[in-house]
Scaffold this motif. Structure first.
Motif, mmCIF file in Angstrom:
data_model
loop_
_atom_site.group_PDB
_atom_site.id
_atom_site.type_symbol
_atom_site.label_atom_id
_atom_site.label_comp_id
_atom_site.label_asym_id
_atom_site.label_seq_id
_atom_site.Cartn_x
_atom_site.Cartn_y
_atom_site.Cartn_z
ATOM 1 N N ALA A 143 77.442 91.017 89.726
ATOM 2 C CA ALA A 143 77.441 90.159 88.533
ATOM 3 C C ALA A 143 78.209 90.821 87.395
ATOM 4 N N LEU A 144 77.948 92.120 87.157
ATOM 5 C CA LEU A 144 78.631 92.804 86.058
ATOM 6 C C LEU A 144 80.140 92.871 86.308
ATOM 7 N N VAL A 145 80.499 93.209 87.553
ATOM 8 C CA VAL A 145 81.930 93.316 87.866
ATOM 9 C C VAL A 145 82.615 91.965 87.674
ATOM 10 N N ILE A 146 81.978 90.888 88.165
ATOM 11 C CA ILE A 146 82.613 89.572 88.065
ATOM 12 C C ILE A 146 82.752 89.138 86.606
ATOM 13 N N MET A 147 81.699 89.357 85.810
ATOM 14 C CA MET A 147 81.782 88.956 84.402
ATOM 15 C C MET A 147 82.852 89.767 83.669
ATOM 16 N N ALA A 148 82.858 91.098 83.905
ATOM 17 C CA ALA A 148 83.843 91.941 83.221
ATOM 18 C C ALA A 148 85.256 91.567 83.675
ATOM 19 N N ALA A 149 85.422 91.389 84.993
ATOM 20 C CA ALA A 149 86.743 91.044 85.505
ATOM 21 C C ALA A 149 87.198 89.702 84.946
#
Lengths: 85, 568
Positions: free
Chosen positions: B209-215
């Motif tokens: 979730a964090l990676v997708i939101m940041a990306a």
């Protein structure tokens, strides 16, 4: 004969499988769950749970369903560890 | 003749609808994409038939508002095309049997037929037709396979008028049909399924979730910045600016007409950010500042929607959202709000209770800036330093959390628990996805540009006649003392009711300090919904709740602005 083991969905471990035995709740709960095919007699496999009493994800009829913690704690499952078919 | 498209959520009704009618509608890979009705027409031989895309429902025993409406719709239809997910007959046929009890002629479209093969599912079509007593057509709506046969079978729609059954009897009947027509061969889990499970597990799911939101954030900024820096800025600077300078000379460099068309010259030159004329800022703001970000945002959002990530994000954030009186699925309207608050408020219909819809709509209107406003925040506040952008977003996030926690206790009613189907991950159909992006971007252009130009026109006329000065002196105590902004800033806040991007653009020529610009951005984001959002809020919440929501907005904006003024 295996030992009778009924637990709530929240107390199952990820990967465990069993047959839905009973939905402890009123009409509203039973209606909402059965609309998604979660009815007594159905095979249900726990996929995962989330931290801090978050939703539980299960597999029913090849579909994944996420169920809020409170609701999941009112679904009783007869454990038999693994699909029979 | 009226044809209804009915079926479980996320089985592809909207894609079938587009195929039948040629009307493009937003389709995504999550249950509840369609919250309203779309009508279209299709040719049936010589005749024209009306086709209605009904929101998905699992059952005709209504368990939610959306399902109640679906049931009402049923009585108005002449034929029902029951779109069924071929990979999940066990659940989908329940609704089919209910429809067959109602006496309305039915054709079954067995959609997502292509997936049955690699899932190891074998369905005996002839047997299924025999048991249901209605035509059954396998379809793959995303590619168009089977749609022609589906249309040919509409006149053959039938109703076996099954006797009404109880729920348990119906489930038993579904089980019996599935046993007779379906044969599933065992197979190993695919990587897509493993990834699917990983995204709802505590640790891996959180990281994903964090990676997708940041990306997503980085990609949106990268695409937006690049389009502005390499495409739109050069176009405006090199091609459009000389044209405006010639025009400015023709208009003798000043006067009423010059002010409206070109705006004020800055240092003898057109400055697209500060000259506030119809042909300068009026075009530069929508095309060169906002459009690139609107495009970038919808590209990323559409990708996440079509892949099917959003319901998983809903699972991961469910616990947090309960603290705000919502459940995890409210993250979907919230994310839509970062594009535009209008579809976001409409999408709150996927939430079950009135209370959740009120909280979600209010929080979105207050603390979720739309893409147009965000683009202006990046452009203007970002020019003063990244830290100021961080303060704006940080403040809105804190407001979102605190206000949600307050509303959770203040708003009566209850929030039901999350219960959603999580669709399999799918590879996006690029053509369809780009069409969806284009629909949304062109929707922005068609709806926003007339309002932006109108707003710039009105602003210049009111300025010319000194109307704003009168308002400014009247509201000065609040604006200057409480918020620490110059008197003239009130004009921007007033214009924020029309378009927030234009409103923030109006702060550009005021020579504000970075702190004032931060306060101005936050107050503009929170204060009032823009007129388009206002209209949907009124329609979705009703007058009384809309007024409550507005009261909360105004109070929250003034308090937050005042606090920022004190602590920054």
């Amino acid at each position: 004969m295996p030992v009778e083991r009924q637990v709530t969905l929240t107390r199952m471990r990820a990967g465990q499988s069993g047959i839905v035995a009973y939905l402890q709740g009123g009409r509203g709960l039973v209606n909402r769950l059965s609309a998604l095919g979660i009815i007594p007699g159905k095979r249900i496999t726990k996929v995962s749970s989330t931290l801090m009493r978050g939703p539980v994800t299960v597999e029913v009829d090849r579909a994944r369903v996420a169920i809020g913690f409170g609701m999941a704690s009112r679904i009783l499952v007869q454990l038999d560890d693994g699909p029979t078919k | 003749m009226k044809i209804l498209l009915m079926g479980n959520p996320n089985v592809g009704k909207s894609v079938v609808f587009s195929r039948l009618t040629g009307v493009r509608v937003i389709a995504s890979n999550y249950p509840g994409t369609t919250v309203g009705y779309t009508r279209g027409e299709t040719k049936l031989g010589e005749d024209t038939a009306e086709v209605i895309d009904v929101p998905g429902t699992y059952t005709l025993e209504p368990t939610s508002e959306a399902e109640e409406v679906a049931l009402e719709m049923l009585h108005t239809g002449d034929v029902v095309i029951n779109v069924v997910n071929a990979t999940n007959l066990e659940r989908n046929l329940y609704l089919t049997l209910q429809l067959l009890e109602k006496g309305v002629p039915v054709v079954v479209a067995l959609n997502i037929w292509d997936d049955t093969k690699h899932l190891g599912i074998d369905i005996n079509l002839d047997k299924l037709r025999e048991l249901l007593g209605v035509p059954v057509v396998p379809t793959v709506a995303v590619t168009g396979e089977g749609i022609k046969e589906l249309v040919e079978n509409i006149p053959k729609a039938a109703s076996p008028r099954l006797p009404p059954r109880s729920r348990d009897e119906r489930w038993a009947a579904v089980g019996s049909i599935v046993d007779q027509v379906q044969n599933v061969t065992h197979r190993h889990h695919t990587w897509r399924e493993r990834l699917s499970d990983a995204s709802v597990k505590p640790l891996s799911g959180g990281i994903i979730a964090l990676v997708i939101m940041a990306a997503s954030f980085i990609v949106v900024r990268f695409i937006g910045e690049s389009l502005i820096g390499y495409v739109f800025d050069p176009l405006f600077d090199n091609l459009w600016a000389p044209v405006l300078m010639r025009l400015s000379e023709l208009l003798q460099g000043g006067g009423f007409l010059h002010d409206i068309v070109i705006g004020k010259l800055i240092g003898g030159q057109v400055d697209f950010v500060q000259s506030f004329g119809l042909l300068s800022g009026g075009l530069y703001i929508p095309f060169a500042m906002v459009l690139p970000y609107v495009f970038a945002f919808y590209l990323v959002l559409s990708l996440l929607e079509d892949v099917g990530y959003l319901p998983r994000l809903a699972v991961m954030v469910d616990t947090i959202m309960h603290r705000l009186g919502l459940h995890g699925y409210a993250i979907i309207p919230t994310l839509l709000g970062f594009g535009c608050n209008v579809p976001a408020v409409l999408a709150t219909r996927i939430l079950e209770s009135k209370r959740e819809r009120f909280i979600a709509a209010t929080l979105i209107s207050i603390a979720v800036p739309c893409a147009a406003l965000q683009a202006m925040i990046f452009g203007l506040v970002g020019a003063r330093g990244v830290q100021y952008v961080v303060i704006v977003y940080g403040t809105l996030f804190v407001v979102w959390i605190i206000l949600g926690m307050i509303l959770r206790f203040a708003v009566r009613g209850f929030t039901p628990e999350l219960l959603i189907e999580i669709p399999p991950y799918r590879l996006p159909q690029w053509r369809a996805m780009l069409q969806k992006v284009w629909m949304r971007v062109s929707g922005f252009l068609v709806e926003a540009i007339p309002i932006i130009l109108g707003a710039v026109l009105v602003i210049n006329i009111l300025y010319f006649f000194g109307v704003f000065e009168a308002i400014a002196s009247f509201t000065a105590p609040v604006v200057t003392n409480l918020l620490g902004l110059p008197e003239e800033a009130v004009t921007a806040i007033v214009i924020g009711f029309l378009r927030k991007d234009v409103a923030l653009g109006m702060l550009a020529p005021l020579a504000l300090s970075a702190k004032q610009l931060v306060i101005g951005s936050v107050v503009l984001a929170m204060f009032f919904p823009c007129i388009a959002t206002f209209v949907v809020l009124l329609r979705e919440l009703g007058v009384v709740n809309m007024l409550k929501s507005m009261g909360i907005m105004i109070a929250a904006a003034l308090i937050t602005g005042g606090i920022l003024n004190l602590i920054l």
